[in-house]
Design a protein around this motif. Structure first.
Motif, short mmCIF file in Angstrom:
data_model
loop_
_atom_site.label_atom_id
_atom_site.label_comp_id
_atom_site.label_asym_id
_atom_site.label_seq_id
_atom_site.Cartn_x
_atom_site.Cartn_y
_atom_site.Cartn_z
N PRO A 88 4.37 25.97 57.08
CA PRO A 88 3.66 27.04 57.79
C PRO A 88 3.75 26.86 59.30
O PRO A 88 3.80 25.74 59.82
CB PRO A 88 2.21 26.88 57.31
N PHE A 101 -1.38 31.01 52.20
CA PHE A 101 0.07 31.09 52.32
C PHE A 101 0.76 30.23 51.26
O PHE A 101 1.70 30.69 50.60
CB PHE A 101 0.48 30.63 53.72
N SER A 105 3.41 31.64 48.38
CA SER A 105 4.79 31.50 48.88
C SER A 105 5.58 30.50 48.04
O SER A 105 5.01 29.73 47.25
CB SER A 105 4.76 31.04 50.34
N PHE A 116 1.56 36.13 52.94
CA PHE A 116 0.15 35.98 53.30
C PHE A 116 -0.55 37.29 52.97
O PHE A 116 -0.09 38.36 53.38
CB PHE A 116 0.00 35.67 54.79
#
Length: 231
Positions: A88, A101, A105, A116
């Protein structure tokens, strides 16, 4: 009195929910600090996905992107510090943002998916420009191609999109060239080449020595003949 208060309160919340006017649309950029046109098999590179041009009044509560790369040329190297395999970036400074996230992801063969998605305009909404996430790839085969965004799977939601999902503008693809690794001779081959060179040099020296001895003998033989004839 109660009715007046009710309408004032409702109007206040409607103003809070109304999208703020923005002057620019956000864009996602693909980049790398490495020269992707000078790679060799075994090279490892970092690919950065960066959010840019976001207006200060634009709050993004959905930011979905997918970067594609040929799995025949690159192997994805997950970041062991994060469950998604992606690293990130600075636009996700809060632990809660990073948690969301990572949960949504992934880094798989041929694709890096950064997602997100939070509640409607919450304090966790993204509001700054900067690196969204990054990922690492290792070149595994020679060839050429491009790393690019998947346009069908890159979108966002925020003030500038009217609070609904909309396509997210992106930069162009990153072209790359991967060259094969130069062949390194086997140790036995090096030994054989060294021996052959030494033998060749030895033969040359030996032939030269023989020619020198023959010339010396011929010269001595001539002198001997002259001495015999004089006597």
């Amino acid at each position: 009195m109660f009715r007046t208060r009710f309408f004032c309160t409702a109007a206040f919340f409607l103003l809070l929910a109304a999208p703020s006017p923005v002057t620019a649309l956000p864009i996602l950029l693909l980049s790398s600090s490495s020269d992707l046109t000078q790679l060799v098999v075994g090279s490892t590179v970092q690919i950065d996905v960066t959010l840019a041009q976001t207006d200060p009044d634009d709050l993004l509560f959905v930011l979905y992107s997918r970067a594609l790369f040929p799995s025949s040329h690159f192997q994805a190297i997950p970041d062991p510090s994060y469950s998604s395999g992606l690293t990130p970036g600075a636009i996700l400074p809060q632990a809660s943002q990073v948690s969301i996230f990572n949960a949504l992801s992934s880094l798989t063969a041929g694709a890096a998916t950064g997602n997100f998605a939070d509640q409607f305009l919450s304090p966790l909404s993204i509001s700054t420009n900067g690196r969204y996430y990054s990922f690492e790839l290792t070149a595994i085969a020679a060839g050429t191609g491009a790393i690019r965004f998947d346009a069908a799977n890159t979108f966002y939601a925020g003030n500038s999109s009217g609070l609904s999902l909309a396509p997210l503008p992106t930069s162009g693809p990153l072209s790359y060239t991967i060259a094969p690794v130069a062949a390194v001779p086997e140790p036995s081959t090096v030994v054989l080449l060294t021996c052959a060179t030494m033998v060749a040099l030895g033969r040359k020296w030996h032939v030269g020595a023989i020619r020198h001895d023959c010339a010396h003998l011929r010269l001595n033989g001539s002198r001997t003949s002259v001495i015999v004839s004089l006597s």
